[in-house]
Enzyme design. Structure first.
Site, PDB file in Angstrom:
ATOM      1  N   ALA A  60      33.766  40.784  40.298  1.00  0.00           N
ATOM      2  CA  ALA A  60      34.120  40.084  41.531  1.00  0.00           C
ATOM      3  C   ALA A  60      34.889  40.982  42.489  1.00  0.00           C
ATOM      4  CB  ALA A  60      34.954  38.850  41.205  1.00  0.00           C
ATOM      5  N   GLY A 101      32.390  39.404  36.457  1.00  0.00           N
ATOM      6  CA  GLY A 101      31.283  38.647  37.029  1.00  0.00           C
ATOM      7  C   GLY A 101      29.951  39.351  36.879  1.00  0.00           C
ATOM      8  N   GLU A 104      28.797  38.368  33.592  1.00  0.00           N
ATOM      9  CA  GLU A 104      28.453  36.939  33.629  1.00  0.00           C
ATOM     10  C   GLU A 104      27.070  36.730  34.263  1.00  0.00           C
ATOM     11  OE1 GLU A 104      32.337  34.222  33.823  1.00  0.00           O
ATOM     12  OE2 GLU A 104      32.397  35.821  35.321  1.00  0.00           O
ATOM     13  N   GLU A 124      38.895  40.071  32.769  1.00  0.00           N
ATOM     14  CA  GLU A 124      39.675  39.249  33.703  1.00  0.00           C
ATOM     15  C   GLU A 124      41.089  38.966  33.220  1.00  0.00           C
ATOM     16  OE1 GLU A 124      35.366  38.199  34.653  1.00  0.00           O
ATOM     17  OE2 GLU A 124      36.546  38.728  32.884  1.00  0.00           O
TER      18      GLU A 124
END
Length: 676
Positions: A60, A101, A104, A124
């Protein structure tokens, strides 16, 4: 940001957002459009998603958390759900890095291929949050609870080979063949395999075992506990409900003080690399060979940084015995790392082959950077730099590893003050991340850039400091240590003062630190001359851990215990000084050992010794182990309240020494309600 290619019946979608393919709003929008177009195209039977450049995706865009724009455009969890819901097979072709992310997204694909050398992770937790785009729900379903706990709660990435072993990826493919193989794999896939439809088997025993094993590491930290809670929900709730639980935990964590602090330090470490007022056209000087003067503990540790980075080093000593001993320590350190599996034996030899030990000072003449690491004495250092000035080549950067001394005074003995600066490595120099780069009054901009650049190249986090006694770190630490000793004289015990620090999250208290460093550092060596408590200790050879006796007693394994002998020395010294011991509470210890640091840091800022408040936070975290989840001393002070800091200092002002004064900048910012 998105490049789409059609390979007959397979759509290849390439993410291009240099340098790390961060999943900001623009990339998410482009990815959503490309996926939608591929799904709507009847000629497309399968999709490949990969990253452009050197990696798949670094995750992210962290700035969106603070700007509140993380949900602008397609929200990443919804985008990943859309990818996973595709009736057409979707394959992730992963190279370089797939973090946060980025991983993910790969988990939302139906299949995953990775190149050797790829690192995959969900880090994270290091920002005080958890994977918020389905990672805590999909990963346990794919690899099991135990492996998911390791990856999510500890946050360390794993290799492609490890990912294959636990079932995170389906194949490991040569990097040059990755794109072609992913297209073929997608074309041959006969069905989709949605991770969210797998069952995550409950494994409370694995959770309990993991929690106990890592109790010290995760104690008091919000994010690891949130991660464990989210992983547990993957085993007890349907995917959709687990996702809701994950989202609720994510939003709670991202708004919490610990995540704010961790994100502050994340950006602070990157901001520290920037030099205020410097023309961007200034470039670093080339550094192909480093010279180091002194093969002692510091010199040897400094050398290892460069050797490990593949940079040749010439190390100079005055005697063959000292040189042999220093080289032996360097080799021993490398071999110890190899014995623990951190290095391969061939890497040890590769590093040692880059080291040239010598007794000939003149062999430093062709080094591009020379770092002096001799005894902390101004006259000795000036003598070294006078000699160095006579033989160093034109344009070489000349650095002192001084912890306290005036760089301008050292530079003044040379004919090239523009090439002189400080490079203060923290001990142990081969391990500690911090490097204070001290800019002298005449230091040339390109010399400064060189020191900062080479610092990053050898794995340090360099911070620019101005010239003053102790620079940023040691100067701001001085009031903490002075007050710690004063508190002992007034009635506190070493264990009481240290416990305040360790309860706060510091790796050790001031007296444990004194004992580890050696209480005899700076001692005048006259046992009949007792002018301070430490003089009294040193007179009885209580020199710290090396003597198994300091403020504490130590066994052969350096395990400490409270010392009746020290307590008697302290009592006798109080009596000689006419001091009657009093009860001291923890609040006073906090004010005198933490608030006084904040006060000194405000002076450092006001004088321009530090470029910015966040640099001081970086110095304290990377140099002294200040707990990361509190963001550093100045971020922490803002959370406590600067008005409260000022009030505490005023309350104990009469105990803080005759010359104590509250920093005008601290008082001003407290009155304005503004941060430092």
């Amino acid at each position: 940001m998105i490049e789409s290619r059609l390979h007959d019946d397979v759509a290849e979608i390439i993410m291009n957002n240099p340098p790390v393919n961060a999943l900001g709003k623009g990339l998410r929008e482009g990815l959503e459009r490309a996926v939608s177009a591929a799904l709507e195209d009847d000629a497309v039977r399968a999709i490949v998603i990969r990253g452009g450049g050197k990696l798949f995706s670094g995750g992210a865009d962290i700035t969106e958390f603070d700007e509140g724009t993380v949900k602008d455009g397609p929200w990443l969890p919804d985008l990943i759900d859309r990818i996973e819901a595709s009736p057409k097979p979707v394959v992730a072709a992963i190279h370089g890095l797939a973090l946060g992310g980025g991983l993910e997204i790969a988990l939302g694909c139906h299949y995953r291929l990775a190149a050797p050398g790829t690192k995959l992770g969900l880090p994270e937790v290091s920002l005080g949050i958890l994977p918020g785009a389905g990672g805590t729900q999909r990963l346990p379903r794919l690899v099991g609870v135990g492996a998911a706990l390791e990856m999510i709660v500890l946050g360390a990435p794993i290799s492609a080979a490890q990912a294959l072993a636990i079932g995170l990826v389906d194949e490991v493919v040569d990097a040059e063949q990755l794109g072609e193989r992913a297209i073929g794999f997608a074309r041959d896939a006969v069905n989709v395999r949605r991770t969210s439809e797998l069952e995550a088997l409950a494994d409370e025993a694995a959770i309990e075992s993991f929690t106990q094993k890592h109790a010290r590491k995760i104690q008091g930290l919000d994010a690891p506990l949130g991660c464990i809670d989210a992983i547990r929900s993957a085993t007890s709730l349907p995917f959709a409900e687990g996702r809701q639980k994950e989202e609720a935990l994510f939003e709670e964590l991202v708004a919490g003080q610990q995540s704010l602090a961790l994100r502050h330090l994340f950006f602070a470490e990157r901001m520290a690399a920037k030099i205020d007022g410097l023309d961007s056209a200034v470039k670093a000087r080339p550094v192909e060979r480093v010279g180091i003067i002194g093969a002692g503990t510091m010199g040897g540790g400094i050398a290892m940084n460069f050797l490990s980075a593949g940079i040749p080093v010439r190390i100079v000593e005055m005697t063959a015995e000292a040189l042999e001993r220093g080289v032996g320590v360097i080799r021993g350190n490398y071999e110890a790392s190899a014995a623990k599996g951190r290095l391969k034996p061939e890497h040890v030899e590769a590093a040692m082959n880059l080291l040239q030990p010598t007794l000939e000072f003149e062999l430093l003449a062709d080094c591009d950077l020379v770092i002096e690491a001799v005894y902390e004495d101004m006259e000795i250092k000036k003598s070294v730099f006078t000699r160095l000035d006579a033989i160093a080549k034109h344009g070489a950067v000349l650095a002192s590893n001084t912890s306290y001394l005036d760089i301008d005074e050292i530079a003044a003995v040379t004919s090239r003050a523009q090439d002189v600066l400080g490079m203060h490595f923290f001990s142990p120099a081969n391990i500690m991340k911090l490097l204070e780069v001290v800019r002298g009054a005449k230091t040339a901009p390109d010399a400064l850039v060189t020191a900062m650049s080479i610092g990053r190249k050898v794995g340090k986090i360099p911070v620019v400091a101005g010239v003053c006694h102790g620079f940023i770190g040691n100067r701001s630490q001085e009031p903490r240590l002075d007050n710690a000793e004063a508190l002992l004289l007034e009635g506190a015990t070493p264990e009481q003062v240290d416990k305040v620090s360790t309860d706060f999250g510091m790796p050790m208290g001031p007296f444990t630190m004194f004992d580890m460093a050696g209480t005899d550092i700076g001692w005048h060596r006259d046992p009949t001359r007792i002018e301070s408590l430490r003089d009294a200790m040193c007179a009885q050879e209580r020199w710290g851990q090396k003597k198994q006796a300091g403020f504490y007693d130590y066994d052969e394994n350096r395990k400490r215990s409270n010392s009746a002998a020290f307590a008697q020395i302290l009592s006798d010294y109080r009596e000689r000084q006419g001091v009657e011991a009093r009860q001291i509470d923890d609040e006073e210890i906090v004010v005198r050992t933490f608030y006084t640091m904040i006060n000194e840091a405000a002076k450092i800022l006001d004088e321009g010794i530090a470029q910015r408040a966040s640099d001081i936070d970086v110095v304290w975290h990377c140099g002294y182990g200040w707990p990361r989840h509190t963001g550093g001393p100045l971020f922490w002070a803002q959370q406590v309240g600067l008005d409260r800091i000022v009030a505490g200092l005023e309350r104990y002002a009469d105990r803080l020494g005759e010359g104590f004064a509250i920093a005008p900048l601290l008082r001003q910012r407290a009155a304005e309600g503004m941060p430092l």
